[in-house]
Write a protein that holds these residues in place. Structure first.
Motif, PDB file in Angstrom:
ATOM      1  N   SER A  80     -16.261  -8.115  14.016  1.00 31.81           N
ATOM      2  CA  SER A  80     -15.947  -9.381  14.690  1.00 31.81           C
ATOM      3  C   SER A  80     -16.106  -9.252  16.198  1.00 31.81           C
ATOM      4  O   SER A  80     -16.486 -10.220  16.866  1.00 31.81           O
ATOM      5  CB  SER A  80     -14.525  -9.838  14.338  1.00 31.81           C
TER       6      SER A  80
ATOM      7  N   GLU B 191     -21.007 -12.059  11.691  1.00 34.62           N
ATOM      8  CA  GLU B 191     -20.254 -12.725  10.625  1.00 34.62           C
ATOM      9  C   GLU B 191     -20.616 -12.202   9.237  1.00 34.62           C
ATOM     10  O   GLU B 191     -19.792 -12.252   8.318  1.00 34.62           O
ATOM     11  CB  GLU B 191     -20.451 -14.248  10.678  1.00 34.62           C
TER      12      GLU B 191
ATOM     13  N   SER C 174     -15.713 -15.904   9.453  1.00 39.02           N
ATOM     14  CA  SER C 174     -17.121 -15.567   9.189  1.00 39.02           C
ATOM     15  C   SER C 174     -17.893 -16.786   8.699  1.00 39.02           C
ATOM     16  O   SER C 174     -19.070 -16.963   9.027  1.00 39.02           O
ATOM     17  CB  SER C 174     -17.215 -14.432   8.163  1.00 39.02           C
TER      18      SER C 174
ATOM     19  N   HIS D 289     -17.938 -19.429  11.841  1.00 35.69           N
ATOM     20  CA  HIS D 289     -18.869 -18.940  12.859  1.00 35.69           C
ATOM     21  C   HIS D 289     -20.302 -19.015  12.367  1.00 35.69           C
ATOM     22  O   HIS D 289     -21.238 -19.206  13.161  1.00 35.69           O
ATOM     23  CB  HIS D 289     -18.503 -17.502  13.230  1.00 35.69           C
TER      24      HIS D 289
END
Length: 321
Positions: free
Chosen positions: A121, A126, A159, A162
């Protein structure tokens, strides 16, 4: 926390086994990372890795909660990457993941993927975050580990969000709610930074900036300073979204980010902040100042293992306007 870790390290030096001494070095190293002392953290975590013996120390997982080698290697990776040792960080993180799988100790497996999730991260990867978070989530639900369910729910949702899936927002909110109920506030600098970025990307820049400002104030209270440089860099990025009237404040934030990175010896963070500052200088007709910054990065090879280092040479190859 630091005083307890220091006392533990002092107590075990003369009366404990090498494996227990390694655990103490690991605990103390993590506290130094927490407060932003990367060189000290690296020294103690490397010591913990060096003294680890799988055959001798595997039983300590039941005493201390995690296999000493897995936790020391994992935590060392999160120290090495910001310090610019990218390849070494990736190698030792993979060693920790492999070791945890071979040992089969469930808490150690979860913590290795948890730390790998943190590292991914920080790189805003992601795909890797989703893979590690899914592994943790499955194990945490099977073995009823509330904290791991909470933080992996957050990271799995992040994830997706994003990566462009708006449905990931629900996972982020659910994970945060669970963490709050558990009163678990470690990793807040990273978590709040990731959340603030997503808020800003969703058009809520004012909320993103407010979250980041509140977290920066909180770090002064908690002493959790390991992500300070990045928070100032991201804050500058948010400010620049507001137009030229915020350029001076953004510049101050980037200079602060670079100063912190240099003190903490986090060459990766220094590289990222310096590139941002050079871009700001170019955008405000200060090409000479931008070039001086970039030449210093290039000549000293600051952060040269970070993929973004290639941007330095590309920017230097562009003639001044």
């Amino acid at each position: 926390m630091e005083e307890v870790a220091e006392a533990f390290l002092s107590d075990v030096q003369s009366v404990s086994t090498p494996g227990e001494v390694g655990v103490a070095h690991c605990v103390f190293g993590v506290t130094q990372w927490f407060r932003g002392d990367y060189p000290a953290a690296r020294m103690h975590l490397e010591r913990a890795v060096d003294v680890y013996d799988r055959n001798r120390d595997s039983a300590l997982a039941e005493v201390f909660g995690y296999d000493p080698g897995v936790i020391a290697m994992s935590r060392l990776a999160t120290v090495l990457w910001p310090m610019g040792e990218v390849r070494q960080a990736e190698r030792i993180m993979q060693q920790a993941l492999t070791l945890s799988k071979e040992i089969g100790h469930v808490p150690s497996v979860m913590v290795s993927h948890h730390v790998a999730c943190i590292l991914a991260s920080m790189r805003r990867n992601e795909i890797d975050v989703r893979s590690h978070a899914k592994t943790i989530l499955d194990l945490a639900r099977e073995h009823s580990v509330p904290v791991r369910i909470a933080d992996s729910t957050f990271f799995f949702g992040w994830s997706r969000w994003h990566g462009g899936d708006p449905d990931g927002e629900a996972g982020v909110r659910d994970g945060l709610s669970m963490l709050r109920r558990l009163q678990y506030r470690l990793l807040e600098p990273l978590i709040q930074t990731l959340l603030s970025e997503l808020e800003t990307q969703s058009g809520r820049t004012d909320i993103g900036l407010k979250l980041l400002d509140e977290q920066l104030a909180e770090t002064h209270r908690s002493g959790e300073r390991w992500f300070d440089s990045e928070m100032h860099r991201i804050r500058a990025k948010f400010l620049l979204r507001g137009g030229g009237s915020h350029n001076a404040e953004a510049e101050r934030a980037l200079i602060k980010a670079i100063e912190i990175a240099r003190i903490q010896k986090t060459r990766t963070f220094e590289l990222l902040a310096t590139i941002s500052l050079a871009r700001l200088y170019r955008a405000t007709d200060r090409d000479r100042a931008a070039r001086e910054l970039l030449l210093a990065l290039s000549s000293q090879r600051i952060g040269h293992e970070v993929p973004e280092f290639e941007q330095v040479q590309r920017m230097l190859d562009v003639p001044p306007a």
